[in-house]
Design a protein around this motif. Structure first.
Motif, PDB file in Angstrom:
ATOM      1  N   THR A  33      16.433  83.898  69.825  1.00 35.68           N
ATOM      2  CA  THR A  33      16.519  84.165  71.263  1.00 35.68           C
ATOM      3  C   THR A  33      17.862  84.830  71.553  1.00 35.68           C
ATOM      4  N   ALA A  34      17.895  85.531  72.647  1.00 35.93           N
ATOM      5  CA  ALA A  34      19.167  86.119  73.099  1.00 35.93           C
ATOM      6  C   ALA A  34      19.166  86.136  74.610  1.00 35.93           C
ATOM      7  N   PHE A  35      20.361  86.277  75.168  1.00 41.67           N
ATOM      8  CA  PHE A  35      20.550  86.320  76.619  1.00 41.67           C
ATOM      9  C   PHE A  35      19.869  85.115  77.264  1.00 41.67           C
ATOM     10  N   ASN A  36      20.142  83.950  76.665  1.00 39.90           N
ATOM     11  CA  ASN A  36      19.613  82.683  77.142  1.00 39.90           C
ATOM     12  C   ASN A  36      18.103  82.719  77.343  1.00 39.90           C
ATOM     13  N   ASN A  37      17.441  83.036  76.223  1.00 40.05           N
ATOM     14  CA  ASN A  37      15.974  82.941  76.182  1.00 40.05           C
ATOM     15  C   ASN A  37      15.228  84.097  76.842  1.00 40.05           C
ATOM     16  N   LEU A  38      15.963  85.053  77.451  1.00 38.76           N
ATOM     17  CA  LEU A  38      15.276  86.175  78.098  1.00 38.76           C
ATOM     18  C   LEU A  38      14.552  87.015  77.045  1.00 38.76           C
ATOM     19  N   LYS A  39      15.193  87.096  75.874  1.00 37.47           N
ATOM     20  CA  LYS A  39      14.597  87.845  74.776  1.00 37.47           C
ATOM     21  C   LYS A  39      14.232  86.829  73.702  1.00 37.47           C
ATOM     22  N   LYS A  40      13.011  86.868  73.247  1.00 45.43           N
ATOM     23  CA  LYS A  40      12.532  85.832  72.342  1.00 45.43           C
ATOM     24  C   LYS A  40      11.633  86.449  71.291  1.00 45.43           C
ATOM     25  N   SER A  41      11.793  86.012  70.043  1.00 50.47           N
ATOM     26  CA  SER A  41      10.926  86.506  68.990  1.00 50.47           C
ATOM     27  C   SER A  41      10.967  85.537  67.810  1.00 50.47           C
ATOM     28  N   SER A  42      10.160  85.826  66.833  1.00 49.13           N
ATOM     29  CA  SER A  42      10.221  85.033  65.616  1.00 49.13           C
ATOM     30  C   SER A  42      10.593  85.986  64.494  1.00 49.13           C
ATOM     31  N   VAL A  43      11.603  85.617  63.739  1.00 53.36           N
ATOM     32  CA  VAL A  43      12.052  86.472  62.650  1.00 53.36           C
ATOM     33  C   VAL A  43      11.805  85.697  61.365  1.00 53.36           C
TER      34      VAL A  43
END
Ligand code: TMP
Ligand code: ASP
Length: 263
Positions: A33-43
């Motif tokens: 996650t980035a920007f406090n969950n605004l951007k979310k993915s699974s890597v």
């Protein structure tokens, strides 16, 4: 070590209880996650790499006399740690200006700071982990003056050790975030401050010394691609991954073989 009930789930890790009330299992997820969950993915593979990289770094710090919560790695995604009461503070160290420092103060990107800059943020997702001063910490009793004096000293020592560790493998330690907690020391029968959480490419900015290529979570934050390759490169240079191993990225749902050197 049998996994007990889930105690806490964060953005990148899950904590489970164990039969021993003083011990916890820390599980590393692939979620990014980035920007406090605004951007979310699974890597895929990220959790495995962070588990291994953090184990390596915390073990190295421990050998240098830094007290940590880390006990041992249990498997590919989990490690056994000491239970700690975590200070609600993120401790950030900056050696080179980038990220929120450049945005907030207009300091040019890449400026080498004349000494490490310590910053404190209040750990509160709803408020976006705001920057705070020591006065806030003391005023709201998030830690005592004595705690912060000890933590600042530990943090600067950790920075010195990590700068050296990464310099030796051709990486600049640009900045990082760490957390601390208090654990019960059975021998001294006193509470003591320990380094907690994780240290990994999720929590550090790591640039290749020559090319300044980013090998950390900024690859995800800034959509640079090849996230896992960056993390893998860090693991490879730290000597915890064989040269030939390659983890391909973005194949969500696919099992990716990851081989590590045996200890
Ligand atoms: P920043 O420049 O975005 O404030 O980040 C400073 C350092 O802290 C950088 O190494 C990334 C790390 N960090 C975290 O580990 N977690 C976070 O939630 C944030 C905002 C930064
Ligand atoms: N960890 C934070 C988040 O999940 C921010 C970051 O690392 O950039 O949003």
């Amino acid at each position: 070590m049998n996994k007990g009930k889930k105690l806490y789930e964060g953005k990148a890790k899950i904590l489970y209880g164990t039969k021993d009330k003083d011990l916890i299992i820390q599980h590393f997820k692939d979620d990014a996650t980035a920007f406090n969950n605004l951007k979310k993915s699974s890597v895929e593979g990220k959790g495995v790499l962070n588990n291994r990289i953090s184990e390596h770094i915390l073990s190295n710090l421990s050998q240098c006399g830094i007290k940590t919560h880390f006990i041992k790695r249990l498997n590919m995604r989990e490690q056994l740690i000491k239970k700690a009461e975590i200070f609600p503070i993120e401790f950030i160290v900056r050696n080179i200006a980038t990220g929120s420092l450049t945005k907030r103060l207009g300091i040019p990107e890449g400026t080498v700071l004349n000494k490490p800059l310590l910053e404190y943020c209040f750990k509160k997702d709803d408020l976006n982990d705001p920057l705070i001063s020591k006065e806030h910490i003391f005023s709201f009793e998030w830690a005592t003056e004595e705690d912060i004096k000890e933590i600042d000293k530990m943090t600067l020592r950790i920075n010195d050790i990590l700068i050296g560790l990464f310099r030796g493998i051709g990486i600049k330690l640009v900045d990082f975030k760490i957390e601390y907690g208090k654990t019960w020391n059975k021998d001294t029968e006193k509470k003591e401050i320990v380094l907690a959480d994780e240290i990994s490419p999720d929590t550090c900015r790591l640039w290749d010394s020559k090319t300044e290529k980013k090998l950390d979570k900024d690859r995800f934050r800034k959509d640079l691609g090849n996230i896992i390759q960056g993390y893998q490169e860090v693991a490879r240079r730290l000597g915890i991954m064989p040269e030939e191993t390659n983890i391909s990225e973005v194949n969500f749902g696919k099992t990716i073989p990851i081989k590590f050197k045996k200890k």
